[in-house]
Scaffold this motif. Structure first.
Motif, PDB file in Angstrom:
ATOM      1  N   PRO A  40     -14.945  -9.942  26.504  1.00 48.23           N
ATOM      2  CA  PRO A  40     -15.742  -9.548  27.689  1.00 48.23           C
ATOM      3  C   PRO A  40     -14.761  -9.129  28.931  1.00 48.23           C
ATOM      4  CG  PRO A  40     -16.621 -11.308  26.520  1.00 48.23           C
ATOM      5  CD  PRO A  40     -15.378 -11.122  25.876  1.00 48.23           C
ATOM      6  N   ASN A  41     -13.581 -10.208  28.922  1.00 44.08           N
ATOM      7  CA  ASN A  41     -12.621 -10.025  29.905  1.00 44.08           C
ATOM      8  C   ASN A  41     -11.925  -8.819  30.082  1.00 44.08           C
ATOM      9  OD1 ASN A  41     -12.736 -12.883  29.143  1.00 44.08           O
ATOM     10  ND2 ASN A  41     -12.086 -13.048  31.188  1.00 44.08           N
ATOM     11  N   LEU A  42     -11.697  -8.127  28.780  1.00 43.32           N
ATOM     12  CA  LEU A  42     -10.866  -6.935  28.565  1.00 43.32           C
ATOM     13  C   LEU A  42     -11.855  -5.591  28.906  1.00 43.32           C
ATOM     14  CD1 LEU A  42      -8.883  -7.710  25.245  1.00 43.32           C
ATOM     15  CD2 LEU A  42      -8.167  -7.822  27.393  1.00 43.32           C
ATOM     16  N   VAL A  43     -13.130  -5.879  28.557  1.00 46.19           N
ATOM     17  CA  VAL A  43     -13.937  -4.703  29.047  1.00 46.19           C
ATOM     18  C   VAL A  43     -14.010  -4.657  30.724  1.00 46.19           C
ATOM     19  CG1 VAL A  43     -16.286  -4.276  28.945  1.00 46.19           C
ATOM     20  CG2 VAL A  43     -15.239  -4.939  26.919  1.00 46.19           C
ATOM     21  N   GLN A  44     -14.094  -5.616  31.261  1.00 42.72           N
ATOM     22  CA  GLN A  44     -13.939  -5.845  32.597  1.00 42.72           C
ATOM     23  C   GLN A  44     -12.828  -5.284  33.375  1.00 42.72           C
ATOM     24  OE1 GLN A  44     -15.072  -9.503  34.244  1.00 42.72           O
ATOM     25  NE2 GLN A  44     -15.306  -8.814  36.329  1.00 42.72           N
ATOM     26  N   GLU A  45     -11.640  -5.804  32.658  1.00 44.02           N
ATOM     27  CA  GLU A  45     -10.265  -5.395  33.245  1.00 44.02           C
ATOM     28  C   GLU A  45      -9.931  -4.056  33.148  1.00 44.02           C
ATOM     29  OE1 GLU A  45      -6.188  -6.497  34.833  1.00 44.02           O
ATOM     30  OE2 GLU A  45      -8.080  -7.622  34.761  1.00 44.02           O
ATOM     31  N   TYR A  46     -10.355  -3.321  32.033  1.00 40.52           N
ATOM     32  CA  TYR A  46      -9.868  -2.011  31.617  1.00 40.52           C
ATOM     33  C   TYR A  46     -10.864  -1.065  31.655  1.00 40.52           C
ATOM     34  CZ  TYR A  46      -5.432  -4.319  30.378  1.00 40.52           C
ATOM     35  OH  TYR A  46      -4.181  -5.027  30.148  1.00 40.52           O
ATOM     36  N   GLY A  47     -12.146  -1.252  31.776  1.00 41.70           N
ATOM     37  CA  GLY A  47     -13.297  -0.560  31.985  1.00 41.70           C
ATOM     38  C   GLY A  47     -13.605   0.245  30.400  1.00 41.70           C
ATOM     39  N   ILE A  48     -13.243  -0.729  29.231  1.00 43.29           N
ATOM     40  CA  ILE A  48     -13.330  -0.044  28.004  1.00 43.29           C
ATOM     41  C   ILE A  48     -14.835  -0.512  27.279  1.00 43.29           C
ATOM     42  CG2 ILE A  48     -11.009   0.379  27.863  1.00 43.29           C
ATOM     43  CD1 ILE A  48     -10.827  -2.464  26.625  1.00 43.29           C
ATOM     44  N   THR A  49     -14.940   0.080  26.279  1.00 40.63           N
ATOM     45  CA  THR A  49     -16.215  -0.240  25.620  1.00 40.63           C
ATOM     46  C   THR A  49     -15.702  -1.362  24.731  1.00 40.63           C
ATOM     47  OG1 THR A  49     -15.636   0.764  23.602  1.00 40.63           O
ATOM     48  CG2 THR A  49     -16.680   2.012  25.175  1.00 40.63           C
ATOM     49  N   PRO A  50     -16.557  -2.541  24.197  1.00 37.22           N
ATOM     50  CA  PRO A  50     -16.728  -3.550  23.382  1.00 37.22           C
ATOM     51  C   PRO A  50     -15.728  -3.271  22.056  1.00 37.22           C
ATOM     52  CG  PRO A  50     -18.719  -3.703  24.356  1.00 37.22           C
ATOM     53  CD  PRO A  50     -18.284  -2.378  24.627  1.00 37.22           C
ATOM     54  N   ALA A  51     -16.044  -2.032  21.558  1.00 36.84           N
ATOM     55  CA  ALA A  51     -15.135  -1.506  20.520  1.00 36.84           C
ATOM     56  C   ALA A  51     -13.438  -1.361  20.585  1.00 36.84           C
ATOM     57  CB  ALA A  51     -15.702  -0.365  19.722  1.00 36.84           C
ATOM     58  N   MET A  52     -13.386  -0.915  21.917  1.00 36.68           N
ATOM     59  CA  MET A  52     -11.914  -0.784  22.437  1.00 36.68           C
ATOM     60  C   MET A  52     -11.407  -2.194  22.693  1.00 36.68           C
ATOM     61  SD  MET A  52     -10.816   2.288  22.339  1.00 36.68           S
ATOM     62  CE  MET A  52      -9.313   2.046  23.494  1.00 36.68           C
ATOM     63  N   ALA A  53     -12.137  -2.877  23.048  1.00 36.26           N
ATOM     64  CA  ALA A  53     -11.620  -4.292  23.453  1.00 36.26           C
ATOM     65  C   ALA A  53     -11.287  -5.069  22.065  1.00 36.26           C
ATOM     66  CB  ALA A  53     -12.565  -5.435  24.152  1.00 36.26           C
ATOM     67  N   SER A  54     -12.076  -5.060  21.046  1.00 36.84           N
ATOM     68  CA  SER A  54     -11.760  -5.584  19.791  1.00 36.84           C
ATOM     69  C   SER A  54     -10.637  -5.018  18.949  1.00 36.84           C
ATOM     70  CB  SER A  54     -13.049  -5.521  18.604  1.00 36.84           C
ATOM     71  OG  SER A  54     -12.933  -3.819  18.267  1.00 36.84           O
ATOM     72  N   LEU A  55     -10.053  -4.142  19.435  1.00 35.51           N
ATOM     73  CA  LEU A  55      -8.706  -3.519  19.084  1.00 35.51           C
ATOM     74  C   LEU A  55      -7.832  -4.585  19.069  1.00 35.51           C
ATOM     75  CD1 LEU A  55      -8.885   0.343  19.938  1.00 35.51           C
ATOM     76  CD2 LEU A  55      -9.149  -0.858  17.401  1.00 35.51           C
ATOM     77  N   SER A  56      -7.750  -5.189  20.360  1.00 32.34           N
ATOM     78  CA  SER A  56      -6.687  -6.178  20.537  1.00 32.34           C
ATOM     79  C   SER A  56      -6.612  -7.332  19.354  1.00 32.34           C
ATOM     80  CB  SER A  56      -7.007  -6.938  21.837  1.00 32.34           C
ATOM     81  OG  SER A  56      -8.265  -7.524  21.751  1.00 32.34           O
ATOM     82  N   LEU A  57      -7.714  -7.492  18.730  1.00 32.49           N
ATOM     83  CA  LEU A  57      -7.529  -8.399  17.535  1.00 32.49           C
ATOM     84  C   LEU A  57      -7.358  -7.417  16.345  1.00 32.49           C
ATOM     85  CD1 LEU A  57      -7.837 -11.009  15.976  1.00 32.49           C
ATOM     86  CD2 LEU A  57     -10.316 -10.729  16.014  1.00 32.49           C
ATOM     87  N   SER A  58      -7.910  -6.377  16.112  1.00 32.79           N
ATOM     88  CA  SER A  58      -8.238  -5.717  15.102  1.00 32.79           C
ATOM     89  C   SER A  58      -6.635  -5.084  14.691  1.00 32.79           C
ATOM     90  CB  SER A  58      -9.054  -4.420  15.043  1.00 32.79           C
ATOM     91  OG  SER A  58     -10.500  -4.877  15.135  1.00 32.79           O
ATOM     92  N   VAL A  59      -6.105  -4.530  15.521  1.00 37.21           N
ATOM     93  CA  VAL A  59      -4.663  -3.916  15.232  1.00 37.21           C
ATOM     94  C   VAL A  59      -3.654  -5.112  14.629  1.00 37.21           C
ATOM     95  CG1 VAL A  59      -4.824  -1.952  16.812  1.00 37.21           C
ATOM     96  CG2 VAL A  59      -3.668  -4.192  17.648  1.00 37.21           C
ATOM     97  N   ALA A  60      -3.979  -6.247  15.175  1.00 33.95           N
ATOM     98  CA  ALA A  60      -3.018  -7.296  14.696  1.00 33.95           C
ATOM     99  C   ALA A  60      -3.278  -7.867  13.356  1.00 33.95           C
ATOM    100  CB  ALA A  60      -3.228  -8.583  15.731  1.00 33.95           C
ATOM    101  N   THR A  61      -4.506  -7.896  12.897  1.00 34.71           N
ATOM    102  CA  THR A  61      -5.083  -8.041  11.558  1.00 34.71           C
ATOM    103  C   THR A  61      -4.919  -6.957  10.615  1.00 34.71           C
ATOM    104  OG1 THR A  61      -7.348  -7.436  12.112  1.00 34.71           O
ATOM    105  CG2 THR A  61      -6.790  -9.919  12.249  1.00 34.71           C
ATOM    106  N   PHE A  62      -4.998  -5.758  11.132  1.00 31.60           N
ATOM    107  CA  PHE A  62      -4.517  -4.648  10.349  1.00 31.60           C
ATOM    108  C   PHE A  62      -3.295  -4.729   9.879  1.00 31.60           C
ATOM    109  CE2 PHE A  62      -3.570  -0.108  10.173  1.00 31.60           C
ATOM    110  CZ  PHE A  62      -4.342   0.387   9.315  1.00 31.60           C
ATOM    111  N   SER A  63      -2.274  -4.865  11.048  1.00 30.15           N
ATOM    112  CA  SER A  63      -0.928  -4.760  10.520  1.00 30.15           C
ATOM    113  C   SER A  63      -0.595  -5.865   9.693  1.00 30.15           C
ATOM    114  CB  SER A  63       0.044  -4.756  11.613  1.00 30.15           C
ATOM    115  OG  SER A  63      -0.220  -5.773  12.549  1.00 30.15           O
ATOM    116  N   LEU A  64      -1.033  -7.284   9.817  1.00 32.45           N
ATOM    117  CA  LEU A  64      -0.792  -8.350   9.102  1.00 32.45           C
ATOM    118  C   LEU A  64      -1.267  -7.933   7.589  1.00 32.45           C
ATOM    119  CD1 LEU A  64      -0.240 -11.526   8.889  1.00 32.45           C
ATOM    120  CD2 LEU A  64      -2.741 -11.587   9.293  1.00 32.45           C
TER     121      LEU A  64
END
Length: 406
Positions: A40-64
């Motif tokens: 929710p903080n990333l959505v507010q900070e960057y004006g992005i959607t929840p799906a975009m905010a979730s990339l902050s976790l998804s890209v890390a688990t994806f590369s892992l």
């Protein structure tokens, strides 16, 4: 091999190794998951959607996920300790960079690198313990390492939420990065030198052929798909229930929402209970029971009362840990060779489910709110149940399964 080279229970080397790997597990999963309460903080900070905010976790688990099948074999060539040291020192540095970077794209790039680097711990720590610890002490040492994994995953989420309420989300992530860096330095100081390691040549072609052979095993492939569905549903629920709890429905603070991750404690108990239940009811029935528990908990989260939502999260978590413990152990029973690689592939699908469903869930939440997320997770549970009905019952001898954590 000379028995005197093993770490004996009660020895100084044994306690130092246990402490070091407990801290290594903490660093790995605290660093990986500390972004999850902050969507929710990333959505507010960057004006992005929840799906975009979730990339902050998804890209890390994806590369892992992609790095895990290779990091174990790489450690066969370069050694266990160097790879662990590299991971626990560099990952917190990248975490600090991600916390301070003001461009969302730059933050995602750093998180991508963090996931690759963190693969150097889960795939290697178990190999170190197996090589260096006397057999009678291995179970206790492995249990403490897994406890560090769980403690890191839970504390990373709870402490980040708490620190965010105190002084903002960037300060929270920076504090967690510095804490993990201090733990990483402690790992480098405490982890004893390997005495039983024998280097091997890294052979990517042989590794790929072995993994392809595992994917041709119908039973293993079904278990991998179940891992994808279960972890995908689990992460999707936790990713977006935060929005609902902080939002107009309940208006909770970050600290209050962070407490939902205490449900992991119930899940840890469930892993043991379900593992024992396998001996009575069999793997297939126990797995079906766990999936049913997950579904029951999921449906409770649709309720309008806070107590019902929290109860649903706890029940869902209990079911997930049970399903995960049964499925991950089943992999070792069905693999005919290279059991560590079979478990690494299980983790690959496990984290791919987290990355893909965790991101798709954001798009669904943006369009259909919480009921849409529930339908997505319900579909994943149905797929897992259907797949579980046709897993072969053939069993093969194997070593202990690789430790996993979320």
């Amino acid at each position: 091999m000379d028995d005197t080279k093993f770490m004996h229970k009660g020895s100084r080397r044994y306690y130092l190794a246990n402490l070091a790997l407990f801290l290594a597990g903490f660093v790995t999963f605290a660093s990986l998951y500390d972004f999850q309460p902050l969507f929710p903080n990333l959505v507010q900070e960057y004006g992005i959607t929840p799906a975009m905010a979730s990339l902050s976790l998804s890209v890390a688990t994806f590369s892992l996920a992609f790095a895990l099948p290779f990091s174990g074999s790489l450690s066969d060539a370069v050694g266990r300790r160097p790879l662990i040291f590299f991971a626990v020192i560099l990952a917190p540095i990248l975490a600090l960079g991600a916390a301070l970077h003001h461009a969302f794209s730059g933050m995602l790039f750093l998180r991508l690198g963090q996931g690759i680097i963190l693969a150097g711990v889960p795939a290697v720590a178990m190999a170190y313990l197996n090589e260096e610890t006397e057999p009678d002490a291995l179970g206790a040492a492995m249990g403490l390492y897994i406890a560090g994994n769980g403690m890191g995953g839970m504390s990373g989420r709870i402490l980040t939420a708490w620190f965010t309420d105190l002084n903002g989300w960037r300060w929270a992530l920076s504090t967690m990065a510095l804490l993990c860096f201090a733990c990483g330095l402690s790992v480098c100081v405490c982890l004893p030198a390997s005495r039983n390691f024998t280097g091997k040549t890294f052979q990517p072609k042989a590794l790929l052929m072995s993994m392809a052979d595992h994917l041709k095993n119908p039973g293993l492939l079904r278990l991998y798909l179940i891992a994808f569905c279960c972890m995908g549903g689990f992460v999707t629920l936790y990713n977006y229930v935060t929005f609902r709890l902080i939002g107009r429905d309940f208006g909770l603070s970050h600290t209050q929402v962070g407490l939902i991750f205490l449900a992991y404690a119930f899940g840890s108990v469930s892993s043991t209970v379900m593992g024992n239940l396998v001996n009575t009811c069999g793997r297939r029935r126990t797995l079906s029971l766990a999936l049913g528990i997950m579904t029951t908990g999921l449906l409770l989260t649709v309720g309008s009362g806070l107590w019902m939502v929290i109860l649903g999260i706890v029940i869902f978590t209990i079911g997930f840990f049970g399903a995960h413990s049964v499925a991950s152990a089943w992999v070792g029973r069905l693999a005919c060779h290279s059991h560590a690689q079979a478990s690494s592939l299980y983790l690959f699908f496990y984290y791919m489910g987290s990355s893909i469903s965790g991101t798709i869930g954001g798009t669904i939440y943006h369009g259909w709110a919480w009921p849409g997320v529930v339908v997505l997770v319900l579909a994943l549970m149905a797929m897992a149940f259907i797949i579980s009905l046709d897993i072969p019952s053939a069993q093969h001898r194997s070593g202990p399964p690789s430790p996993h954590a979320i």
